[in-house]
Design a protein around this motif. Structure first.
Motif, PDB file in Angstrom:
ATOM      1  N   ASP A 151     -99.394 -56.864  34.625  1.00 32.44           N
ATOM      2  CA  ASP A 151     -98.458 -57.686  33.870  1.00 32.44           C
ATOM      3  C   ASP A 151     -97.642 -56.809  32.921  1.00 32.44           C
ATOM      4  N   PRO A 152     -96.624 -57.391  32.279  1.00 30.68           N
ATOM      5  CA  PRO A 152     -95.886 -56.641  31.246  1.00 30.68           C
ATOM      6  C   PRO A 152     -96.834 -56.126  30.171  1.00 30.68           C
ATOM      7  N   LEU A 153     -96.597 -54.913  29.707  1.00 28.58           N
ATOM      8  CA  LEU A 153     -97.496 -54.288  28.746  1.00 28.58           C
ATOM      9  C   LEU A 153     -97.338 -54.908  27.362  1.00 28.58           C
ATOM     10  N   PRO A 154     -98.396 -54.864  26.535  1.00 33.92           N
ATOM     11  CA  PRO A 154     -98.291 -55.396  25.169  1.00 33.92           C
ATOM     12  C   PRO A 154     -97.195 -54.685  24.389  1.00 33.92           C
ATOM     13  N   THR A 155     -96.517 -55.425  23.541  1.00 32.96           N
ATOM     14  CA  THR A 155     -95.440 -54.835  22.730  1.00 32.96           C
ATOM     15  C   THR A 155     -96.001 -53.933  21.640  1.00 32.96           C
ATOM     16  N   GLU A 156     -97.200 -54.238  21.164  1.00 34.58           N
ATOM     17  CA  GLU A 156     -97.803 -53.413  20.120  1.00 34.58           C
ATOM     18  C   GLU A 156     -98.315 -52.106  20.711  1.00 34.58           C
ATOM     19  N   GLN A 157     -98.086 -51.011  20.034  1.00 31.62           N
ATOM     20  CA  GLN A 157     -98.580 -49.712  20.438  1.00 31.62           C
ATOM     21  C   GLN A 157     -99.652 -49.276  19.447  1.00 31.62           C
ATOM     22  N   GLU A 169     -92.872 -60.006  45.122  1.00 31.99           N
ATOM     23  CA  GLU A 169     -92.785 -59.255  43.869  1.00 31.99           C
ATOM     24  C   GLU A 169     -94.159 -58.928  43.300  1.00 31.99           C
ATOM     25  N   ASP A 170     -95.143 -59.837  43.500  1.00 32.53           N
ATOM     26  CA  ASP A 170     -96.455 -59.593  42.906  1.00 32.53           C
ATOM     27  C   ASP A 170     -97.211 -58.456  43.592  1.00 32.53           C
ATOM     28  N   PHE A 171     -96.711 -57.961  44.722  1.00 29.70           N
ATOM     29  CA  PHE A 171     -97.283 -56.780  45.358  1.00 29.70           C
ATOM     30  C   PHE A 171     -96.439 -55.537  45.089  1.00 29.70           C
ATOM     31  N   GLY A 172     -95.556 -55.631  44.088  1.00 30.30           N
ATOM     32  CA  GLY A 172     -94.698 -54.497  43.762  1.00 30.30           C
ATOM     33  C   GLY A 172     -95.485 -53.268  43.335  1.00 30.30           C
ATOM     34  N   GLU A 182    -103.450 -45.672  25.385  1.00 32.38           N
ATOM     35  CA  GLU A 182    -102.238 -45.418  26.167  1.00 32.38           C
ATOM     36  C   GLU A 182    -102.020 -46.571  27.138  1.00 32.38           C
ATOM     37  N   HIS A 183    -100.837 -47.196  27.059  1.00 34.64           N
ATOM     38  CA  HIS A 183    -100.507 -48.340  27.904  1.00 34.64           C
ATOM     39  C   HIS A 183     -99.674 -47.882  29.094  1.00 34.64           C
ATOM     40  N   LYS A 184    -100.059 -48.335  30.292  1.00 33.94           N
ATOM     41  CA  LYS A 184     -99.330 -47.968  31.505  1.00 33.94           C
ATOM     42  C   LYS A 184     -99.282 -49.141  32.469  1.00 33.94           C
ATOM     43  N   LYS A 185     -98.191 -49.233  33.209  1.00 34.69           N
ATOM     44  CA  LYS A 185     -98.118 -50.190  34.314  1.00 34.69           C
ATOM     45  C   LYS A 185     -98.972 -49.671  35.459  1.00 34.69           C
ATOM     46  N   PHE A 186     -99.736 -50.569  36.071  1.00 35.45           N
ATOM     47  CA  PHE A 186    -100.604 -50.146  37.162  1.00 35.45           C
ATOM     48  C   PHE A 186     -99.810 -49.985  38.450  1.00 35.45           C
ATOM     49  N   GLU A 187    -100.016 -48.863  39.123  1.00 39.89           N
ATOM     50  CA  GLU A 187     -99.403 -48.600  40.427  1.00 39.89           C
ATOM     51  C   GLU A 187    -100.479 -48.104  41.383  1.00 39.89           C
ATOM     52  N   LEU A 188    -100.322 -48.438  42.640  1.00 42.13           N
ATOM     53  CA  LEU A 188    -101.230 -47.963  43.684  1.00 42.13           C
ATOM     54  C   LEU A 188    -100.400 -47.595  44.908  1.00 42.13           C
ATOM     55  N   ILE A 239    -108.539 -51.476  33.688  1.00 47.41           N
ATOM     56  CA  ILE A 239    -107.542 -51.927  34.668  1.00 47.41           C
ATOM     57  C   ILE A 239    -107.526 -53.448  34.590  1.00 47.41           C
ATOM     58  N   ASP A 240    -106.497 -53.985  33.955  1.00 45.76           N
ATOM     59  CA  ASP A 240    -106.388 -55.427  33.712  1.00 45.76           C
ATOM     60  C   ASP A 240    -105.882 -56.115  34.976  1.00 45.76           C
ATOM     61  N   LEU A 241    -106.766 -56.874  35.638  1.00 46.99           N
ATOM     62  CA  LEU A 241    -106.433 -57.559  36.889  1.00 46.99           C
ATOM     63  C   LEU A 241    -106.458 -59.070  36.706  1.00 46.99           C
ATOM     64  N   ASN A 242    -106.165 -59.516  35.494  1.00 45.20           N
ATOM     65  CA  ASN A 242    -106.257 -60.940  35.180  1.00 45.20           C
ATOM     66  C   ASN A 242    -105.313 -61.779  36.031  1.00 45.20           C
ATOM     67  N   SER A 243    -104.123 -61.250  36.336  1.00 48.20           N
ATOM     68  CA  SER A 243    -103.136 -62.027  37.092  1.00 48.20           C
ATOM     69  C   SER A 243    -103.276 -61.852  38.597  1.00 48.20           C
ATOM     70  N   ALA A 244    -104.217 -61.032  39.037  1.00 49.19           N
ATOM     71  CA  ALA A 244    -104.353 -60.742  40.468  1.00 49.19           C
ATOM     72  C   ALA A 244    -105.265 -61.763  41.139  1.00 49.19           C
ATOM     73  N   ASN A 245    -104.929 -62.116  42.390  1.00 48.19           N
ATOM     74  CA  ASN A 245    -105.801 -62.998  43.160  1.00 48.19           C
ATOM     75  C   ASN A 245    -106.950 -62.184  43.762  1.00 48.19           C
ATOM     76  N   ASP A 246    -107.863 -62.873  44.419  1.00 44.36           N
ATOM     77  CA  ASP A 246    -109.073 -62.208  44.918  1.00 44.36           C
ATOM     78  C   ASP A 246    -108.763 -61.085  45.898  1.00 44.36           C
ATOM     79  N   GLU A 247    -107.803 -61.319  46.791  1.00 41.14           N
ATOM     80  CA  GLU A 247    -107.512 -60.297  47.803  1.00 41.14           C
ATOM     81  C   GLU A 247    -106.934 -59.047  47.167  1.00 41.14           C
ATOM     82  N   THR A 248    -106.109 -59.216  46.127  1.00 39.76           N
ATOM     83  CA  THR A 248    -105.540 -58.068  45.432  1.00 39.76           C
ATOM     84  C   THR A 248    -106.617 -57.312  44.675  1.00 39.76           C
ATOM     85  N   VAL A 249    -107.483 -58.042  43.993  1.00 37.59           N
ATOM     86  CA  VAL A 249    -108.593 -57.412  43.270  1.00 37.59           C
ATOM     87  C   VAL A 249    -109.464 -56.621  44.232  1.00 37.59           C
TER      88      VAL A 249
END
Length: 663
Positions: free
Chosen positions: A259-265, A450-453, A270-276, A486-496
Motif C-alpha cells: 500500500d502507499p507508505l506512511p507519510t510520517e518518517q 494494478e494490484d499485481f503491479g 526505512e519505508h519502502k514499496k514492496f517489489e518482487l 513485509i506488510d501484506l494486509n491488502s493482499a489476498n491469500d494467493e498473493t500472500v
C-alpha cells in the motif's frame, strides 16, 4: 535423605502407576501448608511442584489432582459428619516431570524427564525456593564472553562483555515471583509455534518477546534478523519506535508495504514499496500463481518460460517456423489467421524470418491468404507452397527447449510466449492443448491488474543479490537492520502465498550457498500461517509452498528458522508443525485443533492438553526444548502493542445520533 529433608516432609507415596503416583498427606496438614524455616509453603495447589528424594537426587513431580477419602469413622449426627472431615485422608495425584541433581561443582541442575520411579512409601517433600530457582533458571541469564571472538570466557583480567543466554517472557501463574525464561539458543535456534484462537494474544506475545530482546542493555542483539510476513498489518505499530526503546539505539527496522507508505518518517525505520521481480519466480511458483494444473497446463507454462532463456536467433526461429506452419494448417477465419501470422513473424521472427518474408510471397493479412504473383499467374497455391518450404528451412534438428533460468524478461511478453508454446505443441499433434490452457491464459490476463503491479511493473535493473540484502538488513557489506516487516494486509491469500514462498526460497538458497555456513541466523515470522502453509500443499497446484516443509526439515543446518503463528493448527502442514521444538499455546477450544496438537507433539500429556481451552487472555502455556518444563505464564505486556486490539462493541454501538465517522 538429609535431616533438613525429613523436616519438610508432607506425605508418603502410596500408589505408583506407569505415568503418575499418589501421595497420602501426613495428618495435621488440614490447610495444605507447612511453616518452614524460610517461609510458609503451600503444596497442594494444582500445577505446583513437590519433590521425592531418590538415591542421590530428587524427582520433581507436578500436582495434577487433590482428593480426600473418608476414614470410616462413625458419625453421631449430620453436624458431626461435616466437622469430622478433618479425619478424612487427603491425597495428591502427581506426575513425575524431571530430576534435580547436584553437579560436581556443587550446584543444582534440573533435567526434564524421569527414567525411574520412587519406591512405595517414599517420602514426599515440599519444594524450596532454591529448587524453584533451578527449575526456572532465574540466575542463568547471561555469560561473560571475550571481546575478540565472542566466545565464553572465564579469565578475570580479560576485556570482556556479556552475552545473554535466556530471555524473560512472562511471570509464572503458580509462582508469581518467578520469571518464565526461554533459552535463546533453543528457542530462536530451532523452529517454534505460537498457537491460539483469534484474540487470545499471539501477536502481543511475539511483539513482547522481541521488544524485551531489544531492550537488553549490555549487548544489543544486532546480529538478529526477523522477517515478518505481516498479513494483518499489525507489527508496524509495535516496532515503529524500536530504535528508541533500545538503550544504544542500535536496532533498525525495514518496512515494506504493498500500500502507499506512511507519510510520517520515523528515525530508525526505512519505508519502502514492496517489489518482487517476476523473473525471480521458479516454475513451481509460476504454477502456483497461475494455478497451472500439472498434467496439461504446466508443460506449456514450462515451455513458454523456457522460451525466455533462448539466446540464439536460429533456435527461436525454429519455434516460430513450427508455429507459423501450424497456423496455416488451422481451418478458421482467414482474416484472423492472417493477423496471427503477421503477429507471430513480426514479434518473434529473428533476422531473415520477419514480415518481409510474407510480403515476398504476396501474403494478404486482410484476407488471410496468398495472392497471385506475376511469376505464378493464376496460382496462389504455388506462393503458399514456396512460403512453407522457405519457412521450414528455419527448422533446426535436435532442438531442445531450454529450462527457465530466471533471466530478466518483460512480463508483457509472457502471454505471447505462452501462445507460441501452445502453437508449438499443436504443431506436434496436440490439437486440444489450446482448450486445456484457456483457464491459465485467462488467469494470466487477470494478473495484469494494478494490484499485481508489485510483480509485473518492475524495474529491470534489480539483481537478486542486492534485492535480497534489503530483506536481510544488509547495506553494502554491513548489518544495519534487525526487523524486516513485509506488510501484506491488502493482499489476498494467493498473493500472500506467492510472496511468502518466493522470498522464503530466495533467502533459504542464499543461506545454503553462504561461504560461512550457519553464521547468519534468519528467523521467519509466519503470521496466520494456515493461510499459506496448508496441510494440502502441492496437492493440486504444484510444490511451491513445500519450501516451508523443506526449511522445517533442513533450515537448522543453514541457520534459517520458522516462528509459526496460527489460530488453526489443524489446517497447517503436519510436517512443519511436527518439526517445531517449542510451543507457546494460548487458548484453543476447537476439538479438532486440540487433537491435532496432541498428534504432532507426542510428549505432551493429557493434563497439559486439558488446560488449553481455559487459558485466560494474555496467558499461555509454553513447552518444548527452550524451557525446563511445561509452564503456564502471564505474558509480559507489549508496549506499544500490535494493531490487533479487540473491538469495543458496546462503546462503538451506543453513540449519539448522526455521529461523524471517517473510514
Amino acid at each position: 535423605m538429609t535431616k533438613e529433608d525429613k523436616q519438610r516432609g508432607i506425605g508418603k507415596v502410596v500408589a505408583i502407576n506407569s505415568d503418575r503416583f499418589s501421595v497420602e498427606l501426613l495428618s495435621g496438614l488440614e490447610n495444605f501448608n507447612v511453616s518452614g524455616f524460610d517461609d510458609i509453603h503451600y503444596f497442594a495447589q494444582l500445577n505446583s511442584y513437590v519433590i521425592v528424594p531418590y538415591q542421590n537426587y530428587y524427582i520433581v513431580a507436578e500436582v495434577s489432582g487433590v482428593r480426600e477419602k473418608d476414614l470410616n469413622v462413625p458419625f453421631s449426627n449430620p453436624t458431626d459428619q461435616i466437622l469430622s472431615k478433618v479425619q478424612a485422608g487427603k491425597f495428591l495425584e502427581v506426575l513425575p516431570i524431571g530430576t534435580i541433581k547436584t553437579t560436581k561443582e556443587g550446584s543444582l541442575n534440573f533435567e526434564f524427564g524421569v527414567s525411574v520411579y520412587p519406591n512405595l512409601y517414599s517420602d514426599v517433600l515440599y519444594i524450596k525456593e532454591e529448587e524453584l530457582d533451578t527449575i526456572f533458571k532465574t540466575n542463568a541469564v547471561k555469560v561473560k564472553v571475550c571481546f575478540e571472538d565472542n566466545s565464553e570466557c572465564s579469565k578475570s583480567d580479560c576485556d570482556c562483555k556479556y552475552r545473554y543466554t535466556s530471555l524473560p517472557i512472562g511471570k509464572s501463574t503458580i509462582f508469581p515471583d518467578y520469571e518464565v525464561k526461554i533459552d535463546i539458543d533453543k528457542f530462536f535456534g530451532s523452529h517454534s509455534a505460537i498457537l491460539g484462537n483469534t484474540g487470545s494474544g499471539k501477536s502481543c506475545t511475539i511483539a513482547s518477546m522481541l521488544q524485551t530482546l531489544y531492550r537488553l542493555e549490555e549487548n544489543s542483539a544486532t546480529g538478529s534478523t526477523f522477517i515478518f510476513f505481516d498479513v494483518n498489518g499489525e507489527y508496524y505499530e509495535a516496532f515503529k519506535n524500536l530504535n528508541s526503546i533500545n538503550a544504544k539505539n542500535e536496532i533498525e527496522v525495514n518496512y515494506f508495504s504493498l500500500d502507499p507508505l506512511p507519510t510520517e518518517q520515523i528515525e530508525g525505520i526505512e519505508h519502502k514499496k514492496f517489489e518482487l521481480p517476476h523473473w525471480f519466480l521458479n516454475i513451481d511458483e509460476w504454477a502456483l500463481l497461475l494455478k497451472a494444473s500439472e498434467r496439461s497446463q504446466l508443460p506449456v507454462l514450462r515451455n513458454g518460460l523456457g522460451f525466455t532463456a533462448i539466446n540464439e536467433d536460429s533456435n527461436f526461429n525454429h519455434i516460430v517456423s513450427k508455429a507459423v506452419v501450424q497456423t496455416l494448417s488451422v481451418n478458421e477465419n482467414s482474416a484472423a489467421k492472417g493477423q496471427r501470422l503477421y503477429t507471430i513473424i513480426d514479434k518473434f521472427g529473428k533476422g531473415d524470418l520477419n514480415t518481409g518474408l510474407l510480403d515476398k510471397h504476396h501474403f494478404s493479412a486482410q484476407y488471410g491468404n496468398f495472392q497471385e504473383s506475376a511469376r505464378y499467374a493464376n496460382d496462389a497455391n504455388q506462393n503458399q507452397e514456396n512460403f512453407i518450404n522457405e519457412i521450414k528451412s528455419f527448422e533446426v534438428t535436435d532442438f531442445t527447449i531450454p529450462d527457465f533460468s530466471n533471466e530478466k524478461f518483460d512480463f508483457e511478453d509472457l502471454e505471447d510466449l505462452i501462445q507460441l508454446a501452445i502453437l508449438y505443441e499443436e504443431a506436434y499433434g496436440n490439437k486440444q492443448i489450446r482448450d486445456y490452457c484457456s483457464s491459465m491464459i485467462t488467469r494470466l490476463k487477470t494478473i495484469k491488474r494494478e494490484d499485481f503491479g508489485f510483480l509485473t511493473k518492475i524495474r529491470t535493473d534489480l539483481n537478486e543479490e542486492n534485492y535480497l540484502k534489503q530483506f536481510l538488513g544488509i547495506e553494502s557489506v554491513s548489518k544495519k537492520s534487525q526487523v524486516i516487516i513485509i506488510d501484506l494486509n491488502s493482499a489476498n491469500d494467493e498473493t500472500v502465498e506467492v510472496i511468502s514462498c518466493v522470498l522464503s526460497r530466495l533467502v533459504f538458497e542464499k543461506l545454503r550457498e553462504a561461504k560461512d555456513r550457519n553464521k547468519f541466523p534468519v528467523n521467519l515470522v509466519l503470521e496466520e500461517a494456515h493461510r499459506y502453509i496448508s496441510k494440502d500443499a502441492g496437492k493440486v497446484f504444484g510444490d511451491a509452498n513445500r519450501i516451508f516443509e523443506r526449511i522445517a526439515k533442513e533450515g537448522r543446518k543453514y541457520g534459517m528458522f520458522l516462528l509459526v503463528s496460527s489460530q488453526r493448527p489443524s489446517e497447517l502442514s503436519k510436517t512443519v508443525l511436527s518439526q517445531c521444538s517449542n510451543f507457546i499455546v494460548h487458548r484453543i477450544q476447537n476439538p479438532e485443533d486440540l487433537s491435532h496438537i496432541r498428534q504432532i507433539t507426542p510428549h505432551i500429556s493429557e493434563t497439559i492438553l486439558r488446560r488449553m481451552p481455559t487459558i485466560p487472555t494474555q496467558h499461555a502455556l509454553i513447552f518444548g526444548h527452550a524451557v525446563n518444563l511445561p509452564t503456564t505464564f502471564k505474558v509480559n505486556e507489549a508496549e506499544p502493542k500490535p494493531k490487533s486490539d479487540n473491538n469495543e462493541i458496546s462503546k462503538n454501538w451506543f453513540r449519539e445520533n448522526d455521529f461523524e465517522i471517517d473510514l
